[in-house]
Design a protein around this motif. Structure first.
Motif, PDB file in Angstrom:
ATOM      1  N   ASP A  99       0.831  -1.206   0.000  1.00  0.00           N
ATOM      2  CA  ASP A  99       0.000   0.000   0.000  1.00  0.00           C
ATOM      3  C   ASP A  99       0.869   1.260   0.000  1.00  0.00           C
ATOM      4  N   ASP A 100       1.977   1.225   0.749  1.00  0.00           N
ATOM      5  CA  ASP A 100       2.898   2.364   0.755  1.00  0.00           C
ATOM      6  C   ASP A 100       3.444   2.614  -0.643  1.00  0.00           C
ATOM      7  N   SER A 106       1.804   8.339  -6.679  1.00  0.00           N
ATOM      8  CA  SER A 106       1.217   9.640  -6.991  1.00  0.00           C
ATOM      9  C   SER A 106       1.692  10.743  -6.041  1.00  0.00           C
ATOM     10  N   HIS A 107       2.662  10.411  -5.161  1.00  0.00           N
ATOM     11  CA  HIS A 107       3.099  11.402  -4.174  1.00  0.00           C
ATOM     12  C   HIS A 107       4.617  11.538  -4.060  1.00  0.00           C
ATOM     13  N   GLN A 222       4.334   7.061   4.521  1.00  0.00           N
ATOM     14  CA  GLN A 222       3.726   6.172   5.511  1.00  0.00           C
ATOM     15  C   GLN A 222       2.666   6.859   6.353  1.00  0.00           C
ATOM     16  N   GLN A 223       2.770   8.193   6.488  1.00  0.00           N
ATOM     17  CA  GLN A 223       1.748   8.957   7.208  1.00  0.00           C
ATOM     18  C   GLN A 223       0.631   9.439   6.282  1.00  0.00           C
ATOM     19  N   ASP A 229       1.290  21.991   6.604  1.00  0.00           N
ATOM     20  CA  ASP A 229       1.655  22.246   7.993  1.00  0.00           C
ATOM     21  C   ASP A 229       1.892  20.972   8.792  1.00  0.00           C
ATOM     22  N   ASP A 230       1.324  19.850   8.325  1.00  0.00           N
ATOM     23  CA  ASP A 230       1.551  18.588   9.030  1.00  0.00           C
ATOM     24  C   ASP A 230       3.006  18.150   8.942  1.00  0.00           C
ATOM     25  N   LEU A 231       3.741  18.683   7.964  1.00  0.00           N
ATOM     26  CA  LEU A 231       5.155  18.334   7.828  1.00  0.00           C
ATOM     27  C   LEU A 231       5.960  18.798   9.043  1.00  0.00           C
ATOM     28  N   LYS A 232       5.484  19.807   9.730  1.00  0.00           N
ATOM     29  CA  LYS A 232       6.197  20.338  10.889  1.00  0.00           C
ATOM     30  C   LYS A 232       6.245  19.336  12.042  1.00  0.00           C
ATOM     31  N   ALA A 233       5.432  18.296  11.982  1.00  0.00           N
ATOM     32  CA  ALA A 233       5.423  17.286  13.034  1.00  0.00           C
ATOM     33  C   ALA A 233       6.519  16.242  12.856  1.00  0.00           C
TER      34      ALA A 233
END
Length: 258
Positions: A99-100, A106-107, A222-223, A229-233
């Motif tokens: 799945d990953d 596409s990413h 995987q996330q 902004d989620d990249l900041k985590a």
């Protein structure tokens, strides 16, 4: 949202692939044009062009001679599994789930001097051709002239077609991202920078920074990351987002001495 990586000089075509999923590169016609040019080079001339040893030049002359289509599981390997090196050590794609791998199609993109731009599961044959090589071709004096317009348009389209924010996370080196005309991208570009504390200052240490680029790209896959902004985590390897050192386009992640 989509991330982009550089390729690696180190390749692994000995280890069997962990998946049967595979796709064909989009630019094989252009790759063949470059192969036809490179086949005119002797080992000595290739050594001078690429700044590599005679031994490596001989190996790559043989690779160019053996290069042929169609690509299949017997003569090629998925790019994400074929590339090795510091970035791909951090990526650890051999541990990804099916799945990953499918989501990454596409990413995630990998820029390449020979193949232009690869999706993770695109098959490739072994080669060495760095983007900065001054290889004369019908489009100009180097590979930037050969690839820039095509890759800029198609990378922008790939960002638009990916889900989530229309943002490109640039995890490629300056040499490879230089093949993209950033001013013509409709997407916002965020370039993560990884710095380690050393002698009281934060500095980019190449080996660690490259590995961190791979870790971040894998983490995004995987996330299933889709929001800027989620990249900041991101917090793998001890790195943390450093707001004080960051600006709109350059996001700095720092860590203390290990």
């Amino acid at each position: 949202m989509l991330s982009v990586l550089s390729p690696a000089k180190t390749l692994d075509f000995e280890t069997p692939s962990e998946t049967r999923m595979a796709t064909q590169p989009d630019y094989l016609g252009q790759s063949r044009q470059l192969i036809d040019i490179l086949r005119d080079y002797s080992p000595q001339a290739l050594s001078q062009l690429m700044g590599i040893s005679d031994k490596l030049a001989g190996l790559n002359v043989a690779r160019f001679e053996q290069w042929q289509t169609p690509f299949d599981a017997d003569n090629a390997k998925q790019a994400i599994l074929a590339f090795q090196g510091d970035v791909y050590t951090g990526l650890e794609a051999s541990r990804w789930s099916e799945d990953d791998l499918e989501w990454s199609q596409s990413h995630l993109r990998i820029l390449s001097g020979l193949y232009g731009m690869l999706r993770p599961l695109d098959l490739m044959q072994p080669y060495r051709l760095e983007m900065g090589t001054k290889l004369e071709n019908p489009a100009g004096r180097d590979l930037y002239a050969f690839w820039r317009e095509r890759l800029t348009q198609d990378l922008d389209r790939a960002v638009s077609e990916s889900s989530g924010d229309r943002v490109l996370i640039n995890l490629a080196s300056n040499e490879y991202f230089g093949a993209i005309d950033r001013k013509r991208l409709g997407a916002d570009v965020v370039t993560p920078v990884f710095k380690d504390a050393k002698n009281g200052q934060y500095r980019i240490i190449s080996f660690y920074a490259k590995k961190a680029r791979g870790m971040m790209s894998a983490w995004m896959v995987q996330q299933r990351l889709e929001k800027r902004d989620d990249l900041k985590a991101f917090d793998l390897g001890g790195y943390r987002y450093n707001a004080a050192m960051s600006d709109h386009d350059s996001w700095v992640f720092t860590r203390e001495t290990q």
